[in-house]
Design a protein around this motif. Structure first.
Motif, PDB file in Angstrom:
ATOM      1  N   ILE A 108       0.843  -1.207   0.000  1.00 54.46           N
ATOM      2  CA  ILE A 108       0.000   0.000   0.000  1.00 54.46           C
ATOM      3  C   ILE A 108       0.870   1.246   0.000  1.00 54.46           C
ATOM      4  O   ILE A 108       0.618   2.186  -0.760  1.00 54.46           O
ATOM      5  N   LEU A 109       1.903   1.263   0.836  1.00 51.60           N
ATOM      6  CA  LEU A 109       2.811   2.415   0.863  1.00 51.60           C
ATOM      7  C   LEU A 109       3.464   2.635  -0.495  1.00 51.60           C
ATOM      8  O   LEU A 109       3.546   3.775  -0.988  1.00 51.60           O
ATOM      9  N   ARG A 112       0.888   3.956  -3.005  1.00 50.16           N
ATOM     10  CA  ARG A 112       0.612   5.380  -2.751  1.00 50.16           C
ATOM     11  C   ARG A 112       1.716   6.256  -3.334  1.00 50.16           C
ATOM     12  O   ARG A 112       1.455   7.298  -3.935  1.00 50.16           O
ATOM     13  N   GLN A 113       2.971   5.836  -3.146  1.00 53.06           N
ATOM     14  CA  GLN A 113       4.101   6.596  -3.675  1.00 53.06           C
ATOM     15  C   GLN A 113       4.050   6.632  -5.208  1.00 53.06           C
ATOM     16  O   GLN A 113       4.297   7.677  -5.814  1.00 53.06           O
ATOM     17  N   ILE A 115       1.414   6.466  -7.028  1.00 51.24           N
ATOM     18  CA  ILE A 115       0.309   7.357  -7.399  1.00 51.24           C
ATOM     19  C   ILE A 115       0.748   8.814  -7.288  1.00 51.24           C
ATOM     20  O   ILE A 115       0.490   9.621  -8.190  1.00 51.24           O
ATOM     21  N   VAL A 116       1.436   9.156  -6.202  1.00 54.38           N
ATOM     22  CA  VAL A 116       1.935  10.525  -6.039  1.00 54.38           C
ATOM     23  C   VAL A 116       2.857  10.884  -7.198  1.00 54.38           C
ATOM     24  O   VAL A 116       2.739  11.960  -7.805  1.00 54.38           O
ATOM     25  N   GLU A 119       0.824  11.246 -10.420  1.00 49.21           N
ATOM     26  CA  GLU A 119       0.074  12.515 -10.453  1.00 49.21           C
ATOM     27  C   GLU A 119       0.996  13.692 -10.751  1.00 49.21           C
ATOM     28  O   GLU A 119       0.641  14.592 -11.504  1.00 49.21           O
TER      29      GLU A 119
END
Length: 138
Positions: A108-109, A112-113, A115-116, A119
């Motif tokens: 998950i971590l 998330r990274q 995705i950041v 983006e």
């Protein structure tokens, strides 16, 4: 039907399982309903066993593990062997689940990274700036 016996439909409705699942558990010798012609009649014992089966499934026990625990039922020894086996199986499963939880937390971590970073890359692209050509270059 008597209070002590339930039909397959009543069992399905009461426990939220399909008749097919009940027949599967019967075929696997996990429950043993009485047979009256084509009708299956489930006793209190079958209901108790089904509760244990469903709880074991919810915890991720295999059907073989559940069967082993159910087969150890012996009120003469106060179910000592059954309880010991159930606890050992539960401890093993909990350890597996905790390891999976840690691995999932790490994934998950990392996601998330990603995705950041994705983006940020998308924002640069929209602004007309050059961006890395692949995720690996980021």
């Amino acid at each position: 039907m008597s209070e002590d016996l339930m039909t397959i439909r009543e069992m399905s409705e009461t426990f939220g399982v399909t008749p097919r699942a009940l027949r599967f558990y019967e075929a696997g010798a996990l429950i043993s309903p009485l047979r009256k012609g084509q009708m299956r009649l489930y006793s209190r014992s079958d209901r108790a066993r089904l509760k244990l089966i469903l709880r074991g499934k919810r915890f991720g026990f295999s059907l073989d593990q559940i069967r082993e625990i159910l087969e150890l039922y012996n009120p003469e020894d106060k179910n000592l062997a059954q309880t010991q086996t159930a606890l050992a199986t539960a401890r093993d499963r909990l350890s597996d689940m905790e390891n999976q939880q840690a691995e999932l937390g790490q994934a998950i971590l990392e996601l998330r990274q990603q995705i950041v970073e994705g983006e940020a890359s998308l924002a640069r692209l929209k602004a007309g700036q050059a961006a890395p050509t692949s995720l690996e270059e980021r």
